[in-house]
Design a protein around this motif. Structure first.
Motif, PDB file in Angstrom:
ATOM      1  N   GLY A  37       0.788  -1.234   0.000  1.00 44.95           N
ATOM      2  CA  GLY A  37       0.000   0.000   0.000  1.00 44.95           C
ATOM      3  C   GLY A  37       0.818   1.281   0.000  1.00 44.95           C
ATOM      4  O   GLY A  37       0.250   2.372  -0.065  1.00 44.95           O
ATOM      5  N   TYR A  38       2.137   1.155   0.083  1.00 39.88           N
ATOM      6  CA  TYR A  38       3.020   2.325   0.019  1.00 39.88           C
ATOM      7  C   TYR A  38       3.822   2.241  -1.270  1.00 39.88           C
ATOM      8  O   TYR A  38       4.155   1.145  -1.716  1.00 39.88           O
ATOM      9  N   ASP A  39       4.189   3.411  -1.829  1.00 42.86           N
ATOM     10  CA  ASP A  39       5.046   3.346  -3.016  1.00 42.86           C
ATOM     11  C   ASP A  39       6.507   3.156  -2.597  1.00 42.86           C
ATOM     12  O   ASP A  39       6.844   3.282  -1.417  1.00 42.86           O
ATOM     13  N   SER A  40       7.353   2.864  -3.573  1.00 42.21           N
ATOM     14  CA  SER A  40       8.727   2.468  -3.246  1.00 42.21           C
ATOM     15  C   SER A  40       9.618   3.646  -2.838  1.00 42.21           C
ATOM     16  O   SER A  40      10.773   3.449  -2.485  1.00 42.21           O
ATOM     17  N   VAL A  55       4.087 -14.618   2.321  1.00 40.13           N
ATOM     18  CA  VAL A  55       3.749 -13.425   1.541  1.00 40.13           C
ATOM     19  C   VAL A  55       5.028 -12.750   1.067  1.00 40.13           C
ATOM     20  O   VAL A  55       6.032 -12.744   1.787  1.00 40.13           O
ATOM     21  N   ILE A  56       4.989 -12.190  -0.137  1.00 38.65           N
ATOM     22  CA  ILE A  56       6.001 -11.207  -0.542  1.00 38.65           C
ATOM     23  C   ILE A  56       5.238  -9.916  -0.804  1.00 38.65           C
ATOM     24  O   ILE A  56       4.332  -9.874  -1.649  1.00 38.65           O
ATOM     25  N   PHE A  57       5.584  -8.872  -0.046  1.00 40.59           N
ATOM     26  CA  PHE A  57       4.933  -7.579  -0.246  1.00 40.59           C
ATOM     27  C   PHE A  57       5.497  -6.906  -1.491  1.00 40.59           C
ATOM     28  O   PHE A  57       6.703  -6.994  -1.775  1.00 40.59           O
ATOM     29  N   THR A  58       4.616  -6.207  -2.210  1.00 39.44           N
ATOM     30  CA  THR A  58       5.065  -5.322  -3.289  1.00 39.44           C
ATOM     31  C   THR A  58       4.634  -3.904  -2.928  1.00 39.44           C
ATOM     32  O   THR A  58       3.703  -3.697  -2.138  1.00 39.44           O
ATOM     33  N   SER A  59       5.324  -2.922  -3.530  1.00 39.60           N
ATOM     34  CA  SER A  59       4.931  -1.525  -3.315  1.00 39.60           C
ATOM     35  C   SER A  59       3.764  -1.215  -4.239  1.00 39.60           C
ATOM     36  O   SER A  59       3.484  -1.970  -5.190  1.00 39.60           O
ATOM     37  N   SER A  60       3.093  -0.071  -4.002  1.00 37.58           N
ATOM     38  CA  SER A  60       1.941   0.277  -4.840  1.00 37.58           C
ATOM     39  C   SER A  60       2.381   0.547  -6.282  1.00 37.58           C
ATOM     40  O   SER A  60       1.572   0.460  -7.200  1.00 37.58           O
ATOM     41  N   ASP A  61       3.679   0.833  -6.501  1.00 39.40           N
ATOM     42  CA  ASP A  61       4.186   0.986  -7.863  1.00 39.40           C
ATOM     43  C   ASP A  61       4.876  -0.279  -8.368  1.00 39.40           C
ATOM     44  O   ASP A  61       5.720  -0.235  -9.268  1.00 39.40           O
ATOM     45  N   GLY A  62       4.533  -1.419  -7.751  1.00 37.03           N
ATOM     46  CA  GLY A  62       4.886  -2.709  -8.338  1.00 37.03           C
ATOM     47  C   GLY A  62       6.313  -3.195  -8.124  1.00 37.03           C
ATOM     48  O   GLY A  62       6.795  -4.057  -8.850  1.00 37.03           O
ATOM     49  N   VAL A  63       6.973  -2.677  -7.084  1.00 42.29           N
ATOM     50  CA  VAL A  63       8.343  -3.112  -6.797  1.00 42.29           C
ATOM     51  C   VAL A  63       8.310  -4.178  -5.692  1.00 42.29           C
ATOM     52  O   VAL A  63       7.538  -4.071  -4.732  1.00 42.29           O
ATOM     53  N   VAL A  64       9.147  -5.221  -5.847  1.00 46.95           N
ATOM     54  CA  VAL A  64       9.212  -6.294  -4.856  1.00 46.95           C
ATOM     55  C   VAL A  64       9.884  -5.765  -3.586  1.00 46.95           C
ATOM     56  O   VAL A  64      10.951  -5.146  -3.651  1.00 46.95           O
ATOM     57  N   LEU A  65       9.254  -6.034  -2.413  1.00 50.55           N
ATOM     58  CA  LEU A  65       9.780  -5.507  -1.156  1.00 50.55           C
ATOM     59  C   LEU A  65      10.394  -6.615  -0.292  1.00 50.55           C
ATOM     60  O   LEU A  65      11.557  -6.923  -0.422  1.00 50.55           O
ATOM     61  N   GLU A  66       9.595  -7.237   0.573  1.00 48.04           N
ATOM     62  CA  GLU A  66      10.106  -8.227   1.532  1.00 48.04           C
ATOM     63  C   GLU A  66       8.935  -9.085   1.991  1.00 48.04           C
ATOM     64  O   GLU A  66       7.770  -8.794   1.686  1.00 48.04           O
ATOM     65  N   ILE A  82      20.592 -11.702  -5.863  1.00 46.88           N
ATOM     66  CA  ILE A  82      20.009 -10.352  -5.867  1.00 46.88           C
ATOM     67  C   ILE A  82      18.958 -10.237  -4.759  1.00 46.88           C
ATOM     68  O   ILE A  82      18.222 -11.187  -4.475  1.00 46.88           O
ATOM     69  N   THR A  83      18.901  -9.058  -4.156  1.00 47.38           N
ATOM     70  CA  THR A  83      17.914  -8.789  -3.106  1.00 47.38           C
ATOM     71  C   THR A  83      17.342  -7.385  -3.339  1.00 47.38           C
ATOM     72  O   THR A  83      18.008  -6.541  -3.944  1.00 47.38           O
ATOM     73  N   PRO A  84      16.123  -7.119  -2.900  1.00 50.77           N
ATOM     74  CA  PRO A  84      15.553  -5.774  -3.087  1.00 50.77           C
ATOM     75  C   PRO A  84      16.402  -4.694  -2.406  1.00 50.77           C
ATOM     76  O   PRO A  84      17.050  -4.949  -1.392  1.00 50.77           O
ATOM     77  N   MET A  85      16.401  -3.504  -2.979  1.00 56.37           N
ATOM     78  CA  MET A  85      17.216  -2.421  -2.421  1.00 56.37           C
ATOM     79  C   MET A  85      16.572  -1.833  -1.164  1.00 56.37           C
ATOM     80  O   MET A  85      15.346  -1.747  -1.049  1.00 56.37           O
ATOM     81  N   LEU A  86      17.440  -1.435  -0.226  1.00 48.23           N
ATOM     82  CA  LEU A  86      16.952  -0.941   1.071  1.00 48.23           C
ATOM     83  C   LEU A  86      16.167   0.359   0.944  1.00 48.23           C
ATOM     84  O   LEU A  86      15.315   0.657   1.784  1.00 48.23           O
ATOM     85  N   GLU A  87      16.465   1.138  -0.099  1.00 50.00           N
ATOM     86  CA  GLU A  87      15.811   2.447  -0.255  1.00 50.00           C
ATOM     87  C   GLU A  87      14.290   2.311  -0.392  1.00 50.00           C
ATOM     88  O   GLU A  87      13.556   3.292  -0.270  1.00 50.00           O
ATOM     89  N   THR A  88      13.796   1.112  -0.662  1.00 53.64           N
ATOM     90  CA  THR A  88      12.350   0.906  -0.769  1.00 53.64           C
ATOM     91  C   THR A  88      11.672   0.890   0.607  1.00 53.64           C
ATOM     92  O   THR A  88      10.456   0.738   0.696  1.00 53.64           O
ATOM     93  N   GLY A  89      12.473   0.981   1.686  1.00 53.83           N
ATOM     94  CA  GLY A  89      11.881   1.042   3.024  1.00 53.83           C
ATOM     95  C   GLY A  89      11.773  -0.302   3.712  1.00 53.83           C
ATOM     96  O   GLY A  89      11.107  -0.427   4.740  1.00 53.83           O
TER      97      GLY A  89
END
Ligand code: PLP
Length: 291
Positions: free
Chosen positions: A140-143, A179-190, A209-216
């Motif tokens: 529900g949050y963007d990246s 679950v794998i969460f995605t951001s509202s703009d479709g980026v893979v989170l955690e 490869i792992t998602p970047m920390l800047e996504t929160g």
């Protein structure tokens, strides 16, 4: 079976308490508002894994929440007391050591800090072997939210895990285990309690490869330790942004965490994923080697 030690200025090694007796003021803000921070560590073979990294992350989470907590030395003493008590009471092959900080009943009060040690859940151990089915769910949050809205405490390990647990229950009601969460703009989170890893094989090149920390997302101590070990074994390392297609096109996808360790993902939204057996075996060895 489980042990409890409070960090208490009057007890340099921590104060042992009865885990089955009431201990907290019902007005503690960790209880009434989920206002606090925590860590979960794995205790196995007489040692707590990655203690340094967990204590460092606890300090950062506390600082993010403006919580003043005891120094590392006090935590280590309380952890020693707690695991010694746990072992004296029979112990377990794998145990979870939890460090918890709750804001006091008022903001002026000292934070309440404690350590528990309890046997690791069997489910996590089983899923390491069997693998899991996962749903992609929108957080529900963007990246870009972490930078824009620091009050959301993204990247801090706060006690407010009700949403994460609700996401897990939603997955379970829909036939998946995680679950794998995605951001509202479709980026893979955690995951709600884990970090996402994916592997790619390209000829002789193995890439992790792992998602970047800047996504929160939370900076995972397991991901970091696996990356350090993998680099020594010639893996290339990469950091997102990742899209769901990257997961579907990978040669392996895993959820990793301190307690669950390395858990292979079999399907995402019921679509099967590849799992390169050799890469999985190599990463399992790397994960087992973490100290
Ligand atoms: N992300 C979230 C939201 C978590 O809760 C956790 C662990 O509980 C992780 C990632 C993995 O962190 P670690 O590997 O340090 O256990």
């Amino acid at each position: 079976m489980s042990s409890l030690v409070f960090l208490d200025p009057a007890y340099p090694a921590g104060r042992l308490a009865d885990i089955n007796a009431p201990q907290l003021p019902v007005t503690a803000q960790g209880v009434t508002r989920g206002d606090g921070v925590f860590e979960s560590m794995l205790y196995t073979n007489q040692a707590v894994r990655k203690m340094e990294a967990h204590l460092a992350r606890l300090a950062i989470s506390a600082e993010t929440c403006d919580l003043v907590i005891p120094d590392e030395h006090r935590w280590r003493s309380a952890i020693d007391t707690a695991v010694a008590d746990f072992d004296a009471d029979g112990g377990a092959e794998e145990a979870v050591v939890k460090l918890v900080v709750s804001r006091g009943s008022t903001d002026a009060e000292q934070a309440l800090c404690w350590v528990t040690v309890s046997p690791a859940p069997q489910l996590g151990k089983d899923q390491r072997e069997t693998g899991i089915d996962v749903l992609l769910l929108d957080r529900g949050y963007d990246s870009k939210i972490a930078e824009r809205a620091p009050w959301l405490l993204m990247g801090a390990k706060t006690l407010s895990y009700a949403v994460n647990m609700a996401a897990l229950r939603f997955a379970q009601k829909h036939g998946a285990q995680d679950v794998i969460f995605t951001s509202s703009d479709g980026v893979v989170l955690e995951g709600p309690t884990s970090t996402v890893l994916l592997a790619q094989r390209d000829g002789d090149t193995k890439r992790l490869i792992t998602p970047m920390l800047e996504t929160g997302i939370l900076p995972g101590t397991t991901q970091s330790a696996i990356f350090d070990a993998a680099e020594q074994y010639g893996w290339e390392l990469g950091y997102g942004p990742l899209r769901p297609e990257d997961l579907y096109n990978a040669d392996g996808v895993w959820l990793v965490s301190s307690v669950r360790l390395l858990t292979p993902v079999h399907t995402i939204d019921a679509k099967p994923l590849r799992l390169d057996a050799e890469l999985h075996a190599e990463l399992s060895d790397l994960s087992d080697s973490i100290r």
